[in-house]
Structure formats: structure tokens, C-alpha cells
Write an enzyme that holds these catalytic residues in place. Structure first.
Site, PDB file in Angstrom:
ATOM      1  CB  VAL A 268      -0.955   0.010   1.207  1.00  0.00           C
ATOM      2  CG1 VAL A 268      -1.715   1.339   1.270  1.00  0.00           C
ATOM      3  CG2 VAL A 268      -1.941  -1.145   1.142  1.00  0.00           C
TER       4      VAL A 268
ATOM      5  CD1 TRP B 169       1.874  -1.003  -5.115  1.00  0.00           C
ATOM      6  CD2 TRP B 169       2.170   0.239  -6.942  1.00  0.00           C
ATOM      7  NE1 TRP B 169       2.641  -1.737  -5.987  1.00  0.00           N
ATOM      8  CE2 TRP B 169       2.841  -1.002  -7.122  1.00  0.00           C
ATOM      9  CE3 TRP B 169       2.227   1.181  -7.965  1.00  0.00           C
ATOM     10  CZ2 TRP B 169       3.541  -1.304  -8.281  1.00  0.00           C
ATOM     11  CZ3 TRP B 169       2.921   0.877  -9.116  1.00  0.00           C
ATOM     12  CH2 TRP B 169       3.571  -0.351  -9.266  1.00  0.00           C
ATOM     13  CD  GLU B 170      -2.838   4.812  -1.813  1.00  0.00           C
ATOM     14  OE1 GLU B 170      -2.907   6.018  -2.124  1.00  0.00           O
ATOM     15  OE2 GLU B 170      -3.707   3.968  -2.114  1.00  0.00           O
ATOM     16  N   GLY B 171       2.425   6.138  -2.434  1.00  0.00           N
ATOM     17  CA  GLY B 171       3.440   7.184  -2.475  1.00  0.00           C
ATOM     18  C   GLY B 171       3.402   8.049  -1.226  1.00  0.00           C
TER      19      GLY B 171
ATOM     20  NE  ARG C 182      -2.984   0.020  -4.621  1.00  0.00           N
ATOM     21  CZ  ARG C 182      -3.170   0.964  -3.714  1.00  0.00           C
ATOM     22  NH1 ARG C 182      -2.972   2.234  -4.035  1.00  0.00           N
ATOM     23  NH2 ARG C 182      -3.542   0.658  -2.489  1.00  0.00           N
TER      24      ARG C 182
END
Length: 267
Positions: A116, A119-121, A246
Site C-alpha cells: 500500500v 503504490w500510494e506514495g 498496482r
């Protein structure tokens, strides 16, 4: 005679805890979702007694609904319970959730948390995401102006951002678990991958998804994940390469073998 049914009803009311309403006019509905009819309304500052809680349609990222002593359901987002999660027992089968007894793994494994976060950054201070929604940390969607609900100081460090993510993730695992029936069996990697997907697309979309319907029907989980997750690749109506990638990462984690069961019971 003083009937047992009456005693039970009075007891449930007596032991229900009361909490203040935070919204100006909050509707109490016949079921746990905005599509249900309005039975009555509560005003800001009014105290309501909660007899049980259940999962339902998401309101500003919160899918918990509180059944009040008036016999109707109000979105937990508008009730100041003091915690980000359940504060009392889950309602019975008529409350909207279909499956889990609550013994599933409440926290996902490290591989899932890292996925998570990857991919959220990392965003140290509130700013719009690719489709214009204000976020901070690792994908925390701001609920108030300037993310005032966040208890950590801005700019966030990666450590405090991970703590915020750890605060956020359990409610998405909870709503996911609420939509699955008890016949579905998931290991910790599978539950983590689906929690990542839920965190990304929202509880409301997960609830009505074909993926959930197929899992509940008994289809092979690896087949379902491989076929259904790639469909969730759009944001704002456009295919996003980041979402394509993702979904591939989530499928890879989902199909990674593990002997640790995470749903419906946590080992």
C-alpha cells in the site's frame, strides 16, 4: 407479567452507550446505507444511544453504521465515538454484514502494508492526488480542511506516515470482511492484497463488486483475483498506468503461497 422479551429490550437500551452527533442534520435510516429510507433525523450535539454496529455503504471513507436505540441506522462518520472503528458489538445478520464473526486478522501483514505504501506514495503535507482529492501520508484521504483530523504533525515523516497508514487500514479490512461470507478462506497474503484494493477503490465499490460476489459464490480465489482485479484500473474515467501496475502487484501478493490463515479466522 414482566416478559423476558421486554426485559431484554430494556436491558439493551440500558446498557447502550450514548455519543454526540457531529453533523448538522443526520438521517437515521431503516438499514445501514444511504439507499435506505429515512426514519428520523438527529441534530448536531444530540446524544444517541448505540445498541450495535455493522458495515454498510461508505460515508467519507467510513463504512461503519450505528444502530441506535430508536431502531434505525446512522452513519458512524457523523457520530463522535472517540475511536476509528467499532466501539460495541456487531449487529446480527439483519444488520447488513454477511459473514465474519470478527475473528479475522484485523491487521494485515507487513507485505501488505508495504505494498500500500509503495503504490500510494509518500506525501508529507496535504495536497491533491492525480484526480484532485486532497491526501497526505500514504494515501490518507483528508476528511476535513487541511487534513485537520490527522493527529500527527505536518510535514509528516515516513515514520508518522506509516503510523497514519496503520491507523487507516483496519477499517478497510473490516469492511472487506463484512462483505465476505464465512465460507471464503483467505490466507494473510490474500487478505492483505484485497485490503490494498479496498483501500484504493473504497468500501462502497468493493461491496457491489463482481469480485466479492464470485468469492462468496465459491469460485477459486486465485482465479477470481487474476480475472477481476485488473478491471479496476481507472481513476476519473481514465485508465491509469499506475493502477494497472498496482493491480499486478496485488495479484502477485495474492497468489504468493502462505500457510497462515487470515479469514474467516486469524491464525
Amino acid at each position: 407479567l414482566f416478559s423476558l422479551a421486554l426485559f431484554a429490550a430494556l436491558s439493551a437500551t440500558s446498557f447502550a452507550k450514548s455519543y454526540p452527533v457531529t453533523g448538522n442534520t443526520v438521517n437515521c435510516r431503516s438499514g445501514p446505507g444511504t439507499s435506505y429510507g429515512v426514519k428520523k433525523s438527529y441534530q448536531k450535539g444530540q446524544s444517541v444511544s448505540i445498541s450495535c454496529q455493522t458495515s454498510g455503504s461508505s460515508v467519507s471513507g467510513n463504512n461503519i453504521w450505528d444502530k441506535t436505540s430508536d431502531g434505525c441506522y446512522v452513519a458512524d462518520y457523523y457520530i463522535k465515538t472517540g475511536v476509528n472503528g467499532y466501539v460495541t458489538t456487531k449487529c446480527g445478520s439483519t444488520g447488513g454484514g454477511s459473514g465474519s464473526s470478527g475473528s479475522y486478522c484485523k491487521k494485515i501483514n507487513t507485505a501488505g502494508v508495504n505494498l500500500v505504501a509503495q503504490w500510494e506514495g509518500f506525501v508529507p503535507s496535504p495536497k491533491p492526488d492525480p484526480i484532485g482529492l486532497p491526501t497526505v501520508g500514504y494515501g490518507h484521504l483528508c476528511q476535513k480542511k487541511n487534513c485537520a483530523e490527522v493527529k500527527y504533525k505536518f510535514p509528516l515523516s515516513q515514520t508518522t506516515a506509516k503510523q497514519l497508514l496503520s491507523d487507516d487500514l483496519p477499517k478497510y479490512t473490516a469492511c472487506l470482511a463484512g462483505y465476505l461470507n464465512s465460507k471464503v478462506k483467505l490466507n494473510d497474503n490474500q487478505l492483505a492484497a484485497l485490503t490494498s484494493w479496498t483501500f484504493n477503490v473504497g468500501c462502497g465499490n468493493v461491496k457491489t463488486s463482481t469480485l466479492i460476489k464470485r468469492l462468496n459464490k465459491g469460485d477459486n480465489p486465485n482465479t477470481v483475483a487474476s480475472q477481476e482485479l485488473p478491471n479496476w484500473r481507472k481513476a476519473g474515467g481514465k485508465v491509469m498506468q499506475g493502477l494497472v501496475n498496482r493491480r499486478k502487484a496485488e495479484i502477485k501478493l495474492f497468489k504468493t503461497a502462505s500457510s497462515k490463515q487470515a479469514y474467516p479466522k486469524c491464525q
